[in-house]
Write a protein that holds these residues in place. Structure first.
Motif, PDB file in Angstrom:
ATOM      1  N   ASP A 347      11.657  54.632  13.156  1.00 37.06           N
ATOM      2  CA  ASP A 347      11.609  55.288  11.841  1.00 37.06           C
ATOM      3  C   ASP A 347      12.142  54.405  10.722  1.00 37.06           C
ATOM      4  OD1 ASP A 347      10.969  58.412  11.801  1.00 37.06           O
ATOM      5  OD2 ASP A 347      11.808  57.856  13.753  1.00 37.06           O
ATOM      6  N   ASN A 348      13.023  53.451  11.077  1.00 36.52           N
ATOM      7  CA  ASN A 348      13.659  52.636  10.036  1.00 36.52           C
ATOM      8  C   ASN A 348      12.786  51.478   9.563  1.00 36.52           C
ATOM      9  OD1 ASN A 348      15.993  54.223  10.407  1.00 36.52           O
ATOM     10  ND2 ASN A 348      16.543  52.978  12.191  1.00 36.52           N
ATOM     11  N   VAL A 349      11.763  51.148  10.355  1.00 31.88           N
ATOM     12  CA  VAL A 349      10.992  49.939  10.070  1.00 31.88           C
ATOM     13  C   VAL A 349      10.285  50.010   8.715  1.00 31.88           C
ATOM     14  CG1 VAL A 349       8.969  48.658  10.860  1.00 31.88           C
ATOM     15  CG2 VAL A 349      10.772  49.212  12.462  1.00 31.88           C
ATOM     16  N   SER A 350       9.972  51.234   8.277  1.00 29.19           N
ATOM     17  CA  SER A 350       9.300  51.359   6.982  1.00 29.19           C
ATOM     18  C   SER A 350      10.290  51.325   5.815  1.00 29.19           C
ATOM     19  CB  SER A 350       8.494  52.661   6.943  1.00 29.19           C
ATOM     20  OG  SER A 350       9.352  53.743   7.206  1.00 29.19           O
ATOM     21  N   ALA A 351      11.600  51.322   6.119  1.00 31.51           N
ATOM     22  CA  ALA A 351      12.600  51.313   5.044  1.00 31.51           C
ATOM     23  C   ALA A 351      12.795  49.895   4.520  1.00 31.51           C
ATOM     24  CB  ALA A 351      13.918  51.888   5.555  1.00 31.51           C
ATOM     25  N   CYS A 352      11.729  49.279   4.093  1.00 35.41           N
ATOM     26  CA  CYS A 352      11.756  47.881   3.671  1.00 35.41           C
ATOM     27  C   CYS A 352      10.562  47.643   2.774  1.00 35.41           C
ATOM     28  CB  CYS A 352      11.686  46.981   4.907  1.00 35.41           C
ATOM     29  SG  CYS A 352      11.371  45.246   4.541  1.00 35.41           S
ATOM     30  N   SER A 353      10.812  47.000   1.615  1.00 35.41           N
ATOM     31  CA  SER A 353       9.708  46.709   0.701  1.00 35.41           C
ATOM     32  C   SER A 353       9.194  45.292   0.919  1.00 35.41           C
ATOM     33  CB  SER A 353      10.169  46.891  -0.746  1.00 35.41           C
ATOM     34  OG  SER A 353      11.170  45.930  -1.024  1.00 35.41           O
ATOM     35  N   LEU A 354       9.705  44.606   1.940  1.00 34.39           N
ATOM     36  CA  LEU A 354       9.368  43.201   2.219  1.00 34.39           C
ATOM     37  C   LEU A 354       9.613  42.308   0.998  1.00 34.39           C
ATOM     38  CD1 LEU A 354       6.159  43.531   4.452  1.00 34.39           C
ATOM     39  CD2 LEU A 354       8.495  43.048   5.172  1.00 34.39           C
ATOM     40  N   CYS A 355      10.674  42.601   0.241  1.00 35.37           N
ATOM     41  CA  CYS A 355      10.978  41.767  -0.931  1.00 35.37           C
ATOM     42  C   CYS A 355      11.666  40.465  -0.528  1.00 35.37           C
ATOM     43  CB  CYS A 355      11.842  42.528  -1.937  1.00 35.37           C
ATOM     44  SG  CYS A 355      13.568  42.720  -1.448  1.00 35.37           S
ATOM     45  N   HIS A 356      12.169  40.418   0.721  1.00 36.59           N
ATOM     46  CA  HIS A 356      12.794  39.209   1.281  1.00 36.59           C
ATOM     47  C   HIS A 356      14.155  38.858   0.669  1.00 36.59           C
ATOM     48  CE1 HIS A 356       9.059  38.768   3.344  1.00 36.59           C
ATOM     49  NE2 HIS A 356       9.335  37.572   3.821  1.00 36.59           N
ATOM     50  N   SER A 357      14.724  39.718  -0.154  1.00 33.69           N
ATOM     51  CA  SER A 357      16.016  39.425  -0.752  1.00 33.69           C
ATOM     52  C   SER A 357      17.092  39.288   0.332  1.00 33.69           C
ATOM     53  CB  SER A 357      16.384  40.546  -1.724  1.00 33.69           C
ATOM     54  OG  SER A 357      17.630  40.283  -2.301  1.00 33.69           O
ATOM     55  N   CYS A 358      16.973  40.076   1.400  1.00 35.49           N
ATOM     56  CA  CYS A 358      17.981  40.038   2.472  1.00 35.49           C
ATOM     57  C   CYS A 358      18.103  38.646   3.072  1.00 35.49           C
ATOM     58  CB  CYS A 358      17.674  41.071   3.546  1.00 35.49           C
ATOM     59  SG  CYS A 358      15.972  41.076   4.129  1.00 35.49           S
TER      60      CYS A 358
END
Lengths: 468, 208
Positions: A347-358
């Motif tokens: 369920d958590n995998v979609s909690a990401c905008s793939l902005c790559h800031s991390c």
């Protein structure tokens, strides 16, 4: 299909803490930036941290044997635990062998991961947290919402009320942060003095010296380990580093990345038991050796648990730590959850905008966003991909495979803009849920290009991503 | 205890079996040479100590260290220290302000209620205000339990950064050492910075 994360995030956003949470964590991120900019060699430090971790995580057996040899020679008892159950049993056995009933513990993500506290309580041993935030959560029966700032989701009024309920010496209506912190210092001191044993996690285990290094700001771990003479320090096996020279790199990065401080207040080195006391080190696997076997995800073992990826994550900041289903939230938690049990924590995998800031802020240069992307590609294999989105994607793929159809679709896409709201936002359109649909332009890129309206841009210099 | 041996062997075997790509040990010397340094270490150390919530006092030749400590902590009644003589600017002074030796107590908890501990630092780090203290007493609680901490540090023992510090430190006979940078702190309640969480709420480094 809404994920558990998106439903919980929706609730979080309706609450009155959302804006404060977002802004406060962004402030921590800004402090981290100020620290990184103050050191000209910052990027070299990150490169070195990643290189040391790549080295140590590909030489774990040798380093752990060296660590064990040196620690044993210094009089430390070294234990090995394959899984959470064995770890908890090892701790309980040591405590019971000494008749210890009251344990003071400092924050340990490993203990949290292995469910140590409930295990000990079931065997009649009290495990009192000593980090201020962790202790507050323990008394509230809540779990941390951040790995470094565990109580970031709470208000001072809630904490003041808790202290009064607990019978601490706190005046009614006084919820000043300094006042409450000093009340906790005063009222909890006896926990340290009366403890039979102390337990800590460990930031770095040094093979060369056989010592464990623990970093805190509060001094709670240090206070605990200097009262009772029985000390247990446990760590996941990826915490081993080759030598003290490596610590020069890690101690410069850790606090700067975590909270934007030049260093933690205390960096304690435990090498020998206290005179007349015992020191136990427990080396824990609990799934880490499985991660070693996964070339796409092995870099997760580089993690220093600084929390920088959470502070910068636009999704974490706006959804709060409790919206995630794994006990570690944010980019690092999404990945560690998937490595633990992909079917359970997807369920958590979609909690990401793939902005790559991390991955731009990660001090050990873990490719966190790229790994999340990879997990998304294999979700279907776990039977958790959204069926509706899958069918829409298949239809889209068919359109893209037929250039005339695709051209016609793009040319006419703007007609969608004038469709009535009910036709666009309904249960058939997965992309219309929880966010607005895009506004389609009247002219497509391809049309603009053909008419000479697009000038080729200068290529940006490739950023200095890791090459390996 | 046969089970423990089994786990050890099993973990090591899993590591050896599962390790895929093997990386070389990196050479850190270029980084260490490029690492930040300061022209005026004493000034930088004073600045960073202030930033960390503590203070650094530069002791002048002829100053009485006892007098300086008493000025800083006029209300301290129980003062613990293992030091009896200190070299101040090349001249030895007797340290008279401590009221007891930390190892004179029967057990660690008796140190609760200590107003001030005076301890020796070995190295100070200019980039972050960390001072290395190698335990020289059995009751290491003294470094954490006192309300205030006075650290005596030779001004010639200031180094630029942690790389330099880790080349020099060791844990000593008691097998325990700690970098301390300013007072104990927390921001666990609404991210408001508060000094004095569990350890010393006030730290002064006396540069002698």
């Amino acid at each position: 299909m809404s994920t558990k994360h998106s439903v919980a995030a929706g609730r979080f956003l309706k609450g009155d803490r959302a804006v404060w949470h977002d802004e406060t964590l962004w402030m921590v991120r800004a402090k981290r930036d100020a620290m990184s900019h103050s050191l000209p060699e910052w990027e070299q430090l990150r490169d070195a941290a990643a290189a040391i971790k790549n080295y140590s995580n590909s030489h774990l057996a040798d380093l752990l044997e060296e660590f064990e040899r040196n620690a044993t020679a210094a009089g430390v008892h070294v234990h090995w635990a394959s899984d959470a159950e064995e770890f908890c049993a090892t701790v309980a056995d040591i405590l019971e062998a000494h008749g210890a009933k009251h344990l003071v513990k400092s924050k340990s993500m490993l203990a949290e991961e292995c469910g140590l506290t409930p295990y000990l309580e079931a065997r009649g041993i009290e495990a009192a947290e000593t980090d201020l935030g962790e202790r507050i959560l323990q008394l509230m029966h809540q779990r941390p919402s951040h790995i470094v700032l565990p109580a970031i989701h709470l208000r001072k009024e809630e904490i003041g009320d808790l202290f009064r309920r607990e019978g601490m010496h706190v005046d009614p209506g006084n919820n000043d942060q300094t006042y409450l912190t000093h009340a906790a210092r005063r009222d909890w001191r006896h926990k340290f003095l009366e403890a039979d044993a102390a337990m800590t996690g460990c930031n770095f285990a040094v093979a060369e010296t056989g010592e464990c290094v623990v970093c805190t700001n509060e001094g709670n771990a240090e206070m605990g380990t200097s009262q009772p003479k029985l000390q247990i320090t446990a760590f996941g096996l990826e915490k081993v580093v080759p030598d003290r020279r490596s610590l020069g790199v890690f101690t410069r990065l850790l606090a700067r990345s975590a909270t934007g401080q030049p260093v933690t207040t205390y960096t304690a080195h435990y090498r020998k038991p206290r005179p007349g006391g015992e020191l136990h080190f427990i080396i824990v696997d609990n799934g880490r050796t499985d991660i070693l076997a996964s070339p796409d995800h092995v870099k997760m073992l580089n993690c220093l648990r600084c929390g920088a990826c959470m502070n910068t994550c636009p999704v974490y900041r706006r959804s709060g730590g409790h919206s995630y289903t794994y006990f570690i939230p944010g980019p690092v938690g999404i990945n560690l959850g998937m490595l633990k049990d992909p079917a359970r924590y997807s369920d958590n995998v979609s909690a990401c905008s793939l902005c790559h800031s991390c991955q731009d802020v990660c001090p050990a240069k873990i490719d966190l966003a790229e790994q999340i992307y990879k997990w998304r590609q294999v979700l279907d294999g776990y039977g958790v991909a959204s069926a509706a989105k899958k069918h829409l994607s298949q239809a889209l793929e068919w359109v893209i495979d037929h250039p005339h159809l695709f051209g016609a679709a793009v040319r006419n896409a703007h007609l969608v803009n004038s469709l009535p709201h009910w036709l666009m936002y309904n249960r058939l359109n997965e992309w219309g849920k929880e966010h607005d649909m895009m506004h389609f332009p009247h002219e497509s890129f391809s049309e603009m290009w053909k008419r000479g309206k697009v000038m080729p841009a200068r290529t940006n210099k490739e950023n200095d991503g890791e090459k390996d | 205890m046969e089970k423990k041996t089994d786990s050890r062997e099993a973990i090591l075997a899993r590591i050896r079996r599962n390790t895929q790509r093997v990386y070389e040990r990196p050479d850190l010397s270029a980084l260490e040479q490029a690492a930040i340094h300061y022209d005026d270490r004493v000034e930088q150390f004073r600045k960073v100590m202030h930033q960390m919530g503590g203070r650094a006092v530069l002791v002048q030749p002829g100053d009485d260290l006892n007098e300086l400590i008493r000025q800083q902590y006029p209300d301290a009644r129980r003062v613990a220290s293992a030091l009896d003589r200190v070299e101040v600017c090349g001249r030895e002074q007797a340290l008279t302000c401590p009221t007891f030796h930390p190892d004179s107590v029967a057990c660690s908890r008796d140190l609760d209620g200590t107003d001030l501990a005076i301890v020796r630092g070995s190295w100070g780090v200019c980039e972050n205000g960390a001072v290395w203290i190698a335990a020289d007493v059995e009751q290491r609680a003294v470094y954490f339990i006192a309300e205030a901490l006075a650290i005596v540090l030779d001004r010639n023992c200031l180094v630029d950064n942690m790389h330099e510090a880790y080349r020099r430190i060791d844990t000593g006979a008691y097998g325990f050492g700690v970098f301390i940078s300013g007072p104990s702190k927390t921001a666990d309640i609404e991210q408001a910075l508060v000094f004095g969480a569990h350890g010393a709420a006030d730290v002064t480094v006396f540069l002698v």
